[in-house]
Each structure stands twice: as structure tokens, then as C-alpha cells.
Design a protein around this motif. Structure first.
Motif, PDB file in Angstrom:
ATOM      1  N   ARG A   1       7.363  -9.209  -5.037  1.00  0.00           N
ATOM      2  CA  ARG A   1       6.490  -8.045  -5.001  1.00  0.00           C
ATOM      3  C   ARG A   1       6.169  -7.449  -6.363  1.00  0.00           C
ATOM      4  O   ARG A   1       5.561  -6.389  -6.442  1.00  0.00           O
TER       5      ARG A   1
ATOM      6  N   THR B   1      -0.891  -3.304   7.150  1.00  0.00           N
ATOM      7  CA  THR B   1      -0.076  -4.256   7.900  1.00  0.00           C
ATOM      8  C   THR B   1       1.273  -3.638   8.225  1.00  0.00           C
ATOM      9  O   THR B   1       1.608  -2.545   7.773  1.00  0.00           O
ATOM     10  N   THR B   2       2.052  -4.367   9.012  1.00  0.00           N
ATOM     11  CA  THR B   2       3.373  -3.862   9.395  1.00  0.00           C
ATOM     12  C   THR B   2       4.318  -3.743   8.212  1.00  0.00           C
ATOM     13  O   THR B   2       5.284  -2.988   8.261  1.00  0.00           O
ATOM     14  N   ASP B   3       4.050  -4.487   7.134  1.00  0.00           N
ATOM     15  CA  ASP B   3       4.888  -4.366   5.936  1.00  0.00           C
ATOM     16  C   ASP B   3       4.218  -3.491   4.882  1.00  0.00           C
ATOM     17  O   ASP B   3       4.481  -3.613   3.687  1.00  0.00           O
ATOM     18  N   ASN B   4       3.322  -2.597   5.363  1.00  0.00           N
ATOM     19  CA  ASN B   4       2.741  -1.541   4.527  1.00  0.00           C
ATOM     20  C   ASN B   4       1.806  -2.048   3.424  1.00  0.00           C
ATOM     21  O   ASN B   4       1.618  -1.375   2.416  1.00  0.00           O
ATOM     22  N   LYS B   5       1.209  -3.216   3.611  1.00  0.00           N
ATOM     23  CA  LYS B   5       0.216  -3.704   2.671  1.00  0.00           C
ATOM     24  C   LYS B   5      -1.177  -3.427   3.231  1.00  0.00           C
ATOM     25  O   LYS B   5      -1.367  -3.296   4.446  1.00  0.00           O
TER      26      LYS B   5
END
Length: 707
Positions: A356, A615-619
Motif C-alpha cells: 500500500r 470498495t470494502t477495503d476502503n479504496k
């Protein structure tokens, strides 16, 4: 996803029909109007309308505000002129069939018409109904309360106006509401049928359902027993528990102390274990709220909680200590766990950094850029007293934006008209009297308008300056019908060349563009908005007179009408609009889920989508034709695509003012630009659908000082 429960089935221009001002305007302009002229949502009641109940007849005096699941009006009892507040609830046929509506009406008159068994018992500041009235022939129900207390400001309004509450005021509020809950949880109530029921939970405690009077008393209203009856189906009417009231009250106290409320469009809640959020709360109150919210052993009842609150030490004499951990672990055990887990944490941390690092660098750069902005209106030292009229194109981006409500029940125009309460500076938006360019009035000596806000800033004369405040753009959209899935067939994109062919009449059927597309007649529509037409002609048609002449022969209707027609056709199970394609400004179309905004292809470049989803991973990633936009949260603007000018139909929005220091616009325009380029100003513009000049952190909360 819209937060208004009725937004799904009404093409409301604000995507919030319950709080929109158009039903009110309809009632004011069209006598006896039953429905909003623009979206069909039930109109507000006109002044002097009368409602007949079993106890009296009530006359409407004025509309107050929307609150919870209904609308508030001030009124009087016709018999003696005593004041009442009437809350109107709606059962629109688009959500409730005839059987469902009748069931809710019957339940409403039974539950909302209850009264304490002991008529002499104090109400402990709970606004209980005087009469519950169900319209037998219509889709409305009315709850009547005596006096004017129910129309006083609720805590949401108080919080917006005054900011964070000091700890001692939070304590007083808690004591009052706990006493009210103690009464509600224990008191017996008699229904109109004569049936007696035991104590009841409030079940709907929120900043909106707590009313603050001028003498600092806090009243509760809008109990779940009748408020939840008007939730659109399916609704299972769960019975609320008293323990839920205590948790809800704890969260209310937390947000009051913090000075802001949770964003209604966000599913994220702050981490209440984060001690930094409690820095302004005295330690004793913080520990009490831990128990009230349930982070530690919860209180057994409202009475137990109130007694514990009254026994808290005085905050002025409490010694500030380091906050203790909630897990109850000893220091020695924590140290051992850290020593054992440190190698693993280092390994995982290194791996995460490799994955990341690039993403974080971009996020950090954007955050740093945003942090360099002046925080709020109150932090500006450039604002001077005075009245500064300004204008914009008719039916333009700005005239749409100023009518929206980015935070609560106040429009952006209301907020910006008097941005600082401590300085008598008024920025007054004036509508142009004709369709002529507002830029002409900016240079006139009579100062009809000090400056203008427009996106038409190419080839400005030397006498005018411009200062960019945001971005707007044109979204090209097609219906998102499942049966004739044009977005999927187009793979979510379209080229500017194909747009030129469609909007100059060179192709009539979608298969003429590609044999793999559906055999559908193309139905192009030009919008009415002059700004959108000029920009489309400039970018897509390259200002070619011959192409523009053909473009002008395409059928015209407003963006609102096109969106409504697509929505209505789907409701009727028809595919009449399946081949439709149109375009409109971003601020009109970005949050409309029944149409799909196509990514645009210019030349050999890759397609660029104007909107992103989380998205579910905050992107943040571009939306695709596979996304169900009606089941997703509202999209985010693709700020980088606008900043780098890779989205072909994006363009800047700017303040244009005279380059003459003898005119007021030379002074007032930069002041207004300074307001809009603060962190709060950019946040407000993004909430209306504009693209900010730089990405805004998704967890950003506006200042409590916003007017």
C-alpha cells in the motif's frame, strides 16, 4: 444510497422529497394542490387548511420544518384559538398499498392516542399526543400536541448553530432525559380502546427527537410506537427495549460533546474507545458514558443511570488522570503480549507497506494539500461588511447548486448569504432577468451584480478576471433497465465520436454503431440548460456550425423530465425509454441511480469514468455497468480526472469579476472565492455534487461553526 426513506420512488431534484422545498412551493403557488408539481410527492398543507378530529378542528397557520418521518406545522384549535403543533405523516401509494395503509392508520390512532393511566402524573418533559387523526380518504395522518413546544428547535439544529456542548450542559441534558425515560419505562398508558399497557421504551432517541426550549428544558418527542409506523415496507414493527434508549442517549451525549453528528450518508461510526475523541469531556462523565453506551457494564435501568450520574464528582474538582484502558488488562500482561507479538507485527507491517505504499503516498499528498486550506469561514480575515449581489447563468450549475441542502434543512444559498454571524457581510444571489449573458452586468457601473459564477470562461475579455472554485462536468447517461441492459451492451462506455453521430442524427439505431448492441431505436434528448448545450457544442461538436445546426434539430426536454420519464417507464414495467440517451450537468445527475453515467472515450485514450465508488477495503474505484447504483452508497467524484482534464466533458467553475478596482466586484469576488476555497467551503460544494479543487478526506467533518 439516498438517506430519505421516500427518495427511491420519487424523482426529487434534491433526492430528498420529505425535506425538499418544492412540495411547499407547490402548496404556496397552486391552491389546493395535493402533489408536488415536479416529482409527485404529497404537497405540504396550505396555510388556513383545517383538519377535523374527534376533540376539535385544527387550523394550519404555518409550516415549520420536516422532522423524522413527517412534517411539523404550527396551528390553533378552532374552538378556542389555543396553539397546537401538528405533525403530518404520509402513506404514499408508491410505497403502501391500500391494505397496508389501512393497517397503519388503525394502529396509529390506537397507539398515538394513548394517555397516562394516572392523569395527574407529571409528563416529565415528554411530548405526548393530544389527538391522533387518520385521513380516511387520503394518504395522511396527523398527530396533534398542545402548545408550541414541539415546534421548538431540536438538538440537531442546536448543535449546528452552537457547536459542541460543554460537559456541564451535557450532564444537565442527561439528567433530564434519564428522568423522562424513567417515566416512560415505568408509566402505564391507556389506549383509546380502554386497554392498558405497561411502560414503553422511546425507541427513537436521536438529535432530532430531543427538543430544546428557551428555558433550557429538554423534551422528548417522536416515539417509535407511532414514528416507525410510517417507515416504507417491509417493516416488522420491532418492539424497542429500554436498554436501547440508554445506548442511544449515550451516543447523543457523545456527539453533543464532540460538536458534530455522524454523517447520515456514512455507515461508519467513530471509534468510541479512542480516548482522543473524549479530550473535552471530564473524566468522570467519560466513564459514565462508557457504561451508558455499553462499552463497560451497562446500567440496569434509566433510574440506576440517573442515580449514578447525580453521584458523579463535580467536574471542576475532578483531577485529570490518564484514561484507563477498557480491556482491563494489567500493564505487565500488555507488555508481555507486545514483546511476543512484536516480530509478527513487524513482518505484517512490512508486507502491508509494500502493498500500500503507493496508495498511502497519494492519500497523504492529498491530505496535506487539503490541510493547507483555511479551515472554516470563521478563520478568514478577508471578509468585510457589506451587501454583495452576484449572479449566474439561467438554469445553470450554480442556480442548481445554491438550492441544494448540503448539511441539513438549510440551503447552500442560506448558508452563503450570511456566512459569518459576527460580520454583516451578505452575498446575495440574484437571478438574471433574461437569458442574456450575466457577464455583461458585471462590468456595468450600476452594479446590478458584483460578480458572476459560470463555467463559460473561455475567451474572457481583458476587462474580466476569473478565479476557479470547483469543477463541474457533463454526464452522458442511458437507462439502467435490466431487461434492455444498454449499459452492459455498451460495456459502460461511449466515445465522443459516437456521441457526435448520435446527437447530429447520423445514426438512428444502436446497432448502427455496433452490431452487438440491441436492436433499439436511439432516442437522443438535448437538455434545456443553456450552459450544458454550449459546453456540449464546444467539446463534442467542436463548435462546427453545420454540426450544431443538426444538433439543434434533436428533440429537447429538461434533464429533470428525462430522468423522470425513465423512472416512470420502469415503474410501469415498460421499456419505452430503453433507447434513451441524454446528458446533463454533474450536479443534476451524479446521484441518480435509475440511469447509468457512461465512461467517455476521447480518440485513442482509455475510457474515463467521472464517478467512483468505495470498495470494502476502503479504496475508490470507477463505477462499472455491473454495479447496482441503487444499492450502493452515493458515488464520489473522480477528482483527479477533473484536475488532470482527462475526463473529456469536465470543466472548471469559476467566479468572474471586473478587473477594475473602482467596482465592488473587484473586492467582493475574491472574498467570496476565499469562502468557497476553505475546507468547509469545498466540503459544502462536494456535498451538492460539484467536484472540489482537491480530494477531500472521506472522514472529514465540517466545523461546528458553520452558520
Amino acid at each position: 444510497m439516498p438517506t430519505d426513506p421516500y427518495a427511491r420512488s420519487y424523482r426529487c431534484w434534491q433526492n430528498a422529497p420529505l425535506s425538499c422545498d418544492r412540495p411547499l412551493k407547490t402548496a404556496q403557488e397552486v391552491p389546493n394542490a395535493k402533489f408536488c408539481l415536479e416529482c409527485g410527492f404529497p404537497a405540504t398543507l396550505p396555510n388556513q387548511a383545517e383538519i377535523r378530529g374527534s376533540r376539535d378542528v385544527y387550523r394550519i397557520l404555518e409550516f415549520v420544518r420536516s422532522q423524522g418521518m413527517g412534517r411539523l406545522y404550527k396551528g390553533v384549535q378552532v374552538s378556542d384559538g389555543q396553539p397546537v403543533v401538528i405533525k403530518e405523516y404520509l402513506l404514499p401509494s408508491r410505497y403502501f398499498n391500500a391494505e397496508e395503509a389501512e393497517q397503519r392508520k388503525a394502529k396509529f390512532t390506537q397507539i398515538a392516542g394513548m394517555s397516562p393511566v394516572n392523569d395527574r402524573s407529571p409528563d416529565f418533559r415528554s411530548i405526548l399526543p393530544w389527538e391522533a387523526i387518520a385521513d380516511r380518504q387520503g394518504d395522511r395522518c396527523h398527530l396533534v400536541t398542545l402548545g408550541n413546544i414541539a415546534a421548538a428547535p431540536n438538538l440537531s439544529q442546536v448543535l449546528q448553530q452552537n457547536g459542541a456542548m460543554p460537559p456541564e450542559r451535557v450532564r444537565d441534558l442527561l439528567a433530564q432525559v434519564l428522568q423522562t425515560l424513567q417515566f416512560l419505562h415505568a408509566q402505564k398508558f391507556r389506549l383509546p380502546s380502554g386497554q392498558v399497557r405497561g411502560g414503553m421504551a422511546h425507541g427513537n432517541l436521536s438529535l432530532e427527537s430531543l427538543i430544546a426550549t428557551e428555558n433550557s428544558y429538554i423534551y422528548t418527542c417522536d416515539l417509535a410506537a407511532w414514528e416507525r409506523l410510517f417507515d416504507p415496507p417491509p417493516n416488522t414493527f420491532p418492539i424497542p427495549e429500554p436498554a436501547q434508549d440508554l445506548v442511544a442517549l449515550g451516543h447523543i451525549a457523545f456527539y453533543l460533546g464532540l460538536g458534530r453528528a455522524k454523517e447520515p450518508t456514512s455507515e461508519r461510526s467513530p471509534d468510541l474507545r479512542n480516548v482522543q475523541l473524549w479530550s473535552k469531556t471530564d473524566p468522570a462523565l467519560r466513564e459514565f458514558l462508557y457504561h451508558l453506551i455499553g462499552l463497560e457494564t451497562p446500567f440496569s435501568s434509566a433510574e440506576a443511570a440517573r442515580q449514578a450520574l447525580l453521584q458523579l464528582p463535580n467536574p471542576k474538582t475532578t483531577t485529570t488522570t490518564a484514561p484507563r484502558t477498557l480491556e482491563g488488562k494489567s500493564f505487565g500482561r500488555r507488555r508481555l503480549l507486545w514483546l511476543l507479538g512484536l516480530p509478527l507485527l513487524l513482518f505484517l507491517g512490512g508486507l502491508l507497506w509494500l502493498v500500500r505504499s503507493q496508495f498511502n503516498r497519494e492519500e497523504e499528498a492529498n491530505f496535506a494539500e487539503f490541510q493547507r486550506l483555511v479551515p472554516s469561514f470563521n478563520d478568514l480575515n478577508t471578509i468585510q461588511a457589506g451587501k454583495y449581489p452576484y449572479t449566474a447563468e439561467r438554469d445553470s450549475t450554480w442556480t442548481t447548486v445554491v438550492g441544494k441542502r448540503p448539511l441539513s434543512d438549510r440551503s447552500l444559498n442560506d448558508i452563503l448569504t450570511r456566512p459569518r454571524m459576527d460580520i454583516a457581510a451578505s452575498f446575495i444571489h440574484t437571478k438574471p432577468k433574461s437569458s442574456g449573458s450575466p457577464l455583461k452586468t458585471v462590468t456595468e457601473q450600476n452594479n446590478q451584480a458584483n460578480f458572476a459564477i459560470t463555467s463559460l470562461i473561455d475567451n474572457l475579455p481583458p476587462a474580466l478576471n476569473s478565479e476557479q472554485i470547483a469543477y463541474d462536468g457533463l454526464l452522458v447517461f442511458v437507462p439502467a433497465y435490466k431487461a434492455q441492459n444498454l449499459p452492459a451492451a455498451l460495456q459502460g462506455e461511449i466515445s465522443l465520436d459516437d456521441l457526435q453521430k448520435i446527437f447530429t442524427g447520423q445514426v438512428k439505431n444502436w446497432q448502427e454503431l455496433n452490431p452487438n448492441l440491441p436492436n433499439l431505436t436511439i432516442k437522443p434528448y438535448r437538455p434545456l440548460e443553456p450552459e450544458a448545450l454550449k459546453l456540449f457544442a464546444q467539446i463534442v461538436l467542436k463548435d462546427d456550425p453545420q454540426l450544431i445546426a443538426k444538433f439543434n434539430q434533436i428533440k429537447q426536454r429538461s434533464t429533470f423530465q428525462t430522468l423522470r420519464a425513465i423512472d416512470f417507464a420502469e415503474e410501469q414495467g415498460q421499456q419505452l425509454e430503453a433507447g434513451t440517451i441524454s446528458f446533463g450537468t454533474l450536479v443534476q445527475t451524479w446521484d441518480q441511480c435509475k440511469v447509468y453515467p457512461l465512461a467517455l472515450v476521447q480518440g485513442n485514450a482509455k475510457p474515463v469514468q467521472a464517478l467512483l465508488r468505495e470498495t470494502t477495503d476502503n479504496k475508490l474505484v470507477p463505477i462499472t455497468e455491473d454495479d447496482n447504483l441503487c444499492q450502493e452508497k452515493k458515488p464520489f467524484p473522480n477528482v483527479e480526472a477533473y484536475r488532470q482534464r482527462t475526463y473529456p466533458l469536465g470543466f472548471p467553475l469559476a467566479i468572474v469579476y471586473p478587473n477594475d478596482n473602482s467596482l465592488l466586484g473587484f473586492k467582493s469576488a475574491p472574498m467570496f472565492a476565499d469562502l468557497l476555497k476553505t475546507r468547509d467551503g469545498q466540503f459544502l460544494l462536494q456535498q451538492t455534487g460539484l467536484v472540489p479543487l482537491q480530494p477531500i478526506p472521506r472522514d472529514y467533518q465540517p466545523s461546528a461553526s458553520l452558520p
